[in-house]
Design an enzyme around this catalytic site. Structure first.
Site, PDB file in Angstrom:
ATOM      1  NE  ARG A 257      41.757  -4.783 -21.412  1.00 21.73           N
ATOM      2  CZ  ARG A 257      42.897  -4.878 -20.726  1.00 21.73           C
ATOM      3  NH1 ARG A 257      42.926  -5.302 -19.489  1.00 21.73           N
ATOM      4  NH2 ARG A 257      44.036  -4.520 -21.284  1.00 21.73           N
ATOM      5  CG  HIS A 261      41.940  -1.990 -16.768  1.00 20.96           C
ATOM      6  ND1 HIS A 261      41.152  -3.040 -16.358  1.00 20.96           N
ATOM      7  CD2 HIS A 261      41.916  -1.080 -15.761  1.00 20.96           C
ATOM      8  CE1 HIS A 261      40.674  -2.776 -15.148  1.00 20.96           C
ATOM      9  NE2 HIS A 261      41.112  -1.593 -14.774  1.00 20.96           N
ATOM     10  CE1 TYR A 270      47.844  -5.471 -20.519  1.00 20.38           C
ATOM     11  CE2 TYR A 270      48.610  -3.325 -19.769  1.00 20.38           C
ATOM     12  CZ  TYR A 270      47.577  -4.167 -20.142  1.00 20.38           C
ATOM     13  OH  TYR A 270      46.291  -3.696 -20.138  1.00 20.38           O
TER      14      TYR A 270
HETATM   15  C1  LIG Z   1      39.557  -4.555  -4.073  1.00 20.27           C
HETATM   16  C2  LIG Z   1      40.142  -3.883  -5.246  1.00 20.27           C
HETATM   17  N1  LIG Z   1      41.460  -3.996  -5.506  1.00 20.27           N
HETATM   18  C3  LIG Z   1      42.002  -3.388  -6.588  1.00 20.27           C
HETATM   19  C4  LIG Z   1      41.238  -2.656  -7.439  1.00 20.27           C
HETATM   20  C5  LIG Z   1      41.834  -1.981  -8.665  1.00 20.27           C
HETATM   21  N2  LIG Z   1      41.392  -2.670  -9.884  1.00 20.27           N
HETATM   22  C6  LIG Z   1      40.425  -2.165 -10.650  1.00 20.27           C
HETATM   23  S1  LIG Z   1      40.065  -3.159 -11.966  1.00 20.27           S
HETATM   24  C7  LIG Z   1      41.234  -4.275 -11.507  1.00 20.27           C
HETATM   25  C8  LIG Z   1      41.459  -5.516 -12.325  1.00 20.27           C
HETATM   26  C9  LIG Z   1      40.236  -6.330 -12.493  1.00 20.27           C
HETATM   27  O1  LIG Z   1      40.470  -7.400 -13.379  1.00 20.27           O
HETATM   28  P1  LIG Z   1      39.337  -8.411 -13.734  1.00 20.27           P
HETATM   29  O2  LIG Z   1      38.679  -8.906 -12.502  1.00 20.27           O
HETATM   30  O3  LIG Z   1      39.934  -9.427 -14.642  1.00 20.27           O
HETATM   31  O4  LIG Z   1      38.251  -7.514 -14.503  1.00 20.27           O
HETATM   32  P2  LIG Z   1      38.425  -6.719 -15.880  1.00 20.27           P
HETATM   33  O5  LIG Z   1      38.944  -5.364 -15.522  1.00 20.27           O
HETATM   34  O6  LIG Z   1      39.371  -7.479 -16.736  1.00 20.27           O
HETATM   35  O7  LIG Z   1      37.061  -6.627 -16.459  1.00 20.27           O
HETATM   36  C10 LIG Z   1      41.878  -3.874 -10.332  1.00 20.27           C
HETATM   37  C11 LIG Z   1      42.964  -4.628  -9.694  1.00 20.27           C
HETATM   38  C12 LIG Z   1      39.850  -2.542  -7.135  1.00 20.27           C
HETATM   39  N3  LIG Z   1      39.017  -1.863  -7.933  1.00 20.27           N
HETATM   40  N4  LIG Z   1      39.333  -3.171  -6.059  1.00 20.27           N
END
Ligand SMILES: Cc1ncc(C[n+]2csc(CCOP(=O)(O)OP(=O)(O)O)c2C)c(N)n1
Ligand SMILES: [Mg+2]
Length: 359
Positions: A257, A261, A270
């Site tokens: 990425r 985020h 970080y």
């Molecule tokens: C069940 C749930 N817990 C927490 C969140 C908050 N949240 C949104 S994105 C994220 C991280 C996701 O990381 P990843 O799966 O690596 O996907 P990326 O954002 O890197 O594409 C979190 C914890 C959420 N959307 N849903």
């Protein structure tokens, strides 16, 4: 069978290297010049949509936005292997895949603009709406795949999750069910190395995410996710397997990425800039550009014209939405159930009262 020829622990399946040279000739898909340019253009389209959205957000004209910068090959390459009738079941960071599947930009911007109509796909576009609850979409994908088997249809489901999503129970349940019931799903993990601020090494003690395929009893492959050819080729093989009744496959797209985020995040807190700089050298668009230049398929001038044209289209679409896109309050509550349950009715009323001057 290719998947079994690749080591799930360290060897990245790769066709195009970072200098734009083909290093795995026998796996190179036989794309026409037109197809190559279409893929390249779509990767740029995705990037320009992202860059513009980020700038609109900074100008206060867009809500939160999750950019895809650096992940274009993982998305465009994999989705291009799908047929029109195959279902795409996304998370929230699959812009390139949506574009390939024919989701109009208007829908994409409407969604991020906070308008529910963004999720209303045109009739012939087999794409589920964005799924924000992490990994929940993997369950939906398996459900669609099982329904497909019951109905005796021949379509495949391609679904995406992030590296962070692999820690969820939903991930486990979906893969387990899919393998046991021989469901035609291709599970793609976009491992972009972070889940917000949590680095991949803190996500799981497994050496790779691809190796999890072994535990579920399905083939897996670890792919260079910044290589559009490798992503296409691996996904195509997984789709062919699924369509032939051979069940699910797990693909780890190893990518990065390059941006934040979302617009609410500041990654400089970080992670080191030096890490980002290293990954910029592996930029999937840059790599593809070098390949096209070696082949003499695109001059700098043609590329600049293409980008200008895309930029115009993006700006035009956004301004259209901005000028006439009032969100109906009811829309926030209306689409969860066939008929609205009392607790949502109550919340809707409370919200209306609040907007009318606050009780
Ligand atoms: C069940 C749930 N817990 C927490 C969140 C908050 N949240 C949104 S994105 C994220 C991280 C996701 O990381 P990843 O799966 O690596 O996907 P990326 O954002 O890197 O594409 C979190 C914890 C959420 N959307 N849903
Ligand atoms: Mg991630």
């Amino acid at each position: 069978m290719r998947f079994e020829n690749y080591n799930l622990l360290e060897e990245h399946f790769r066709i195009l290297d970072i200098d734009g040279k083909i290093i795995n000739e026998e796996e190179l898909p036989s794309f026409s010049e037109e197809e190559l340019l279409y893929l390249y253009r779509t990767m740029w389209y995705s990037r320009i949509i992202d860059e513009k959205a980020l700038s609109y957000q900074r100008q206060g004209r867009m809500l939160t936005y999750a950019p895809n910068i650096g992940q274009e090959a993982a998305q465009v390459g994999s989705a291009y292997a799908m047929d029109k009738e195959d279902w795409l079941v996304p998370a929230f960071r699959e812009l390139g895949a949506w574009l390939i599947k024919g989701v109009p930009l208007k829908n994409i911007y409407l969604y991020w603009y906070g308008n529910e109509w963004g999720s209303h796909m045109p009739e012939n576009v087999k794409v589920l709406p964005i799924s924000v609850p992490i990994a929940s979409q993997y369950q939906h994908a398996v459900g669609i795949g099982m329904a497909n088997n019951i109905k005796g249809e021949n379509n495949v489901v391609v679904t995406y999750v992030g590296d962070g999503g692999t820690s969820h129970g939903d991930f486990h349940e979906a893969l387990n069910f899919a393998a046991v019931f021989n469901v035609p799903v291709v599970f793609i993990i976009q491992n972009n190395q972070y889940a917000i601020s949590v680095p991949r090494r803190e996500q799981t003690a497994s050496k790779t995410l691809a190796q999890k395929a072994i535990a579920y009893g399905m083939p897996g492959i670890l792919v260079d996710g910044n290589d559009v050819f490798a992503m296409y080729s691996a996904t195509k093989e997984a789709i062919d397997r699924a369509r032939n009744g051979e069940g699910p496959t797990l693909i780890e797209a190893y990518t990065y990425r390059l941006g934040a985020h979302t617009t609410s995040d500041d990654p400089t807190i970080y992670r080191d800039d030096s890490e980002v700089e290293e990954w910029k050298k592996k930029d999937p668009i840059l790599r593809f550009k070098k390949y096209l230049h070696h082949k003499g398929l695109l001059s700098e001038e043609e590329e600049e014209n293409m980008k200008r044209e895309l930029e115009k289209e993006v700006m035009f679409t956004f301004e259209e939405i901005e000028n006439k896109s009032d969100t109906e309050i009811e829309d926030i509550f209306k689409y969860h159930y066939e008929t609205m349950p009392p607790h949502l009715e109550e919340q809707l009323q409370e919200y209306k009262d609040f907007l009318e001057g606050g009780k």
